[in-house]
Design an enzyme around this catalytic site. Sequence first.
Site, PDB file in Angstrom:
ATOM      1  N   HIS A   1      17.214  17.924  13.417  1.00 25.04           N
ATOM      2  CA  HIS A   1      18.206  19.001  13.344  1.00 25.04           C
ATOM      3  C   HIS A   1      18.413  19.530  14.759  1.00 25.04           C
ATOM      4  O   HIS A   1      17.477  19.996  15.405  1.00 25.04           O
ATOM      5  CB  HIS A   1      17.742  20.131  12.423  1.00 25.04           C
ATOM      6  CG  HIS A   1      18.790  21.195  12.260  1.00 25.04           C
ATOM      7  ND1 HIS A   1      19.707  21.184  11.231  1.00 25.04           N
ATOM      8  CD2 HIS A   1      19.068  22.298  13.004  1.00 25.04           C
ATOM      9  CE1 HIS A   1      20.506  22.236  11.349  1.00 25.04           C
ATOM     10  NE2 HIS A   1      20.139  22.929  12.418  1.00 25.04           N
ATOM     11  N   CYS A   2      19.661  19.457  15.226  1.00 27.66           N
ATOM     12  CA  CYS A   2      19.988  19.886  16.587  1.00 27.66           C
ATOM     13  C   CYS A   2      20.563  21.298  16.548  1.00 27.66           C
ATOM     14  O   CYS A   2      21.669  21.496  16.024  1.00 27.66           O
ATOM     15  CB  CYS A   2      20.988  18.923  17.220  1.00 27.66           C
ATOM     16  SG  CYS A   2      21.464  19.398  18.893  1.00 27.66           S
ATOM     17  N   PRO A   3      19.859  22.287  17.095  1.00 26.55           N
ATOM     18  CA  PRO A   3      20.394  23.651  17.070  1.00 26.55           C
ATOM     19  C   PRO A   3      21.597  23.813  17.980  1.00 26.55           C
ATOM     20  O   PRO A   3      22.414  24.711  17.774  1.00 26.55           O
ATOM     21  CB  PRO A   3      19.210  24.499  17.558  1.00 26.55           C
ATOM     22  CG  PRO A   3      18.395  23.567  18.381  1.00 26.55           C
ATOM     23  CD  PRO A   3      18.540  22.219  17.741  1.00 26.55           C
TER      24      PRO A   3
ATOM     25  N   ASN B   1      24.155  23.020  15.777  1.00 25.30           N
ATOM     26  CA  ASN B   1      23.954  23.699  14.491  1.00 25.30           C
ATOM     27  C   ASN B   1      24.193  22.736  13.335  1.00 25.30           C
ATOM     28  O   ASN B   1      24.806  23.080  12.326  1.00 25.30           O
ATOM     29  CB  ASN B   1      24.871  24.917  14.361  1.00 25.30           C
ATOM     30  CG  ASN B   1      24.453  25.831  13.220  1.00 25.30           C
ATOM     31  OD1 ASN B   1      23.270  25.910  12.879  1.00 25.30           O
ATOM     32  ND2 ASN B   1      25.405  26.512  12.617  1.00 25.30           N
ATOM     33  N   ASN B   2      23.702  21.518  13.502  1.00 25.81           N
ATOM     34  CA  ASN B   2      23.942  20.471  12.512  1.00 25.81           C
ATOM     35  C   ASN B   2      22.828  19.440  12.610  1.00 25.81           C
ATOM     36  O   ASN B   2      22.166  19.318  13.640  1.00 25.81           O
ATOM     37  CB  ASN B   2      25.291  19.804  12.761  1.00 25.81           C
ATOM     38  CG  ASN B   2      25.851  19.138  11.524  1.00 25.81           C
ATOM     39  OD1 ASN B   2      25.270  19.202  10.448  1.00 25.81           O
ATOM     40  ND2 ASN B   2      26.996  18.486  11.668  1.00 25.81           N
TER      41      ASN B   2
END
Length: 458
Positions: A130-132, A135-136
Amino acid sequence: MITHPLAGPQTPGLHLLYVPSVVALITFQGYFSQYLFNTSPDLRPGPLTFRENVTFNALLLCLWWTYYKACTVDPGRFVFSPSSDKKEEDKDDQKPTQNKRFCKKCQAFKPPRAHHCRHCARCIPRMDHHCPWTNNCVSLTTFPYFLRFLLYTNIALVYLSSLLYTRISVIWSDRHLPSYLGPSLFSLISITLLCLANFGTFFALFILLVTTLKSWVMNITLIEMWELDRHNALISKISSSSSNDYWTDDFDPASLSRIEFPYDLGFFSNMSQAMGTANFLRWFLPVGGGGPKLADQKKGGLGWEYEENGFNDWEGMWPPPDMEKERRAKQGGWAYKKQGQQEMPDDYYYGGEDIKAAFERRQQEDFARRRRIQQLQGQSGVIRELEEDEDEREWTGKTGWKNSDGDRLWDYGVDEDVEDDYVARERVVGDGDDDDDDVPLAELIRRRKVLAKQEDDT
């Protein structure tokens, strides 16, 4: 505050600032640099040429579009049909043993390569992390857009570096001239800030691009890299001379063999599967490149099942079970059965009453621990250590295995509370029974009803 190069700082509320921060950074480097170059005649060789303006803004347009797609494309959502459990049970009948995982939060079986994301609050198909900053989740459906974003961002940063270099080289060559003949203080400060931002951003994103390209070519996610490192570390620990006292009497470590990563099908097949097409001309198109889609469960296909390379004895052996977690959880109700063993361990669950008794036992152990904390109220150092341990669990979940970089599944966005919840797995091929620990009570009751119905029919 806990930090991770992919996950970012795990401070509540900061997740709302990640995407605006990326937008601000792109705006500063992409457009303030053009403003500085085109409005500061003291920065030689002068304003950008028409070709330089067109090239730079075209790269920025590709960057913006691919970033928008990486942020907005749905990472995938499993929709289970009522017959999904029956299909999973039929698959188990076809294989001698299989790592079938059950997600207690989704109340459904997890397909291969899926993980429950604690941010998206659902199981994600082929979850990478999950890549902040987007945000996805980087997943089956979003990986191509994430890769294109990294590629165009690095190209744009390299091009900006070349523009900065030409101006910095002129400043350096004129360093012995009087200051009034050189650039203004504003120009010097601005170009210094641009150089620092450009270097820091390029350093971080280039490393991420290399890691992503490795995942792409090898058809392995960051989470699966972590699982592979954990498995190799476990095999090394078993083969060491000091491993004899490491395991309980109920489990023979010699029964655990090395499991090969099964999804590496060759570099071109790997890359084609990840991009959703074998037409390599579409792989890097910012518009129209597309990506793979999650298949319909009724038809089966990508997202629900994956082709394997056949290096293991049978399909469905990945991911390797976390034996360290099972060893620690042994006193809480994990059951092992060795080949030829007639009597089940004392903590094996026979029905609902046994599950209830095991829950009450764990509850009593928790109460005993709380009483111990109360007895240590006068020892501030010990209390502080215990409180810090509680805070760590609150923020980062249960303690788990870490790789050489200190990464845990939590750092990739995986909900560790529902990870490695295997069901219908036999430790040794033979007369073993299924491990029903950690499976919801409603699911166990449903299974028993199905078995009872099948016995009545026969």
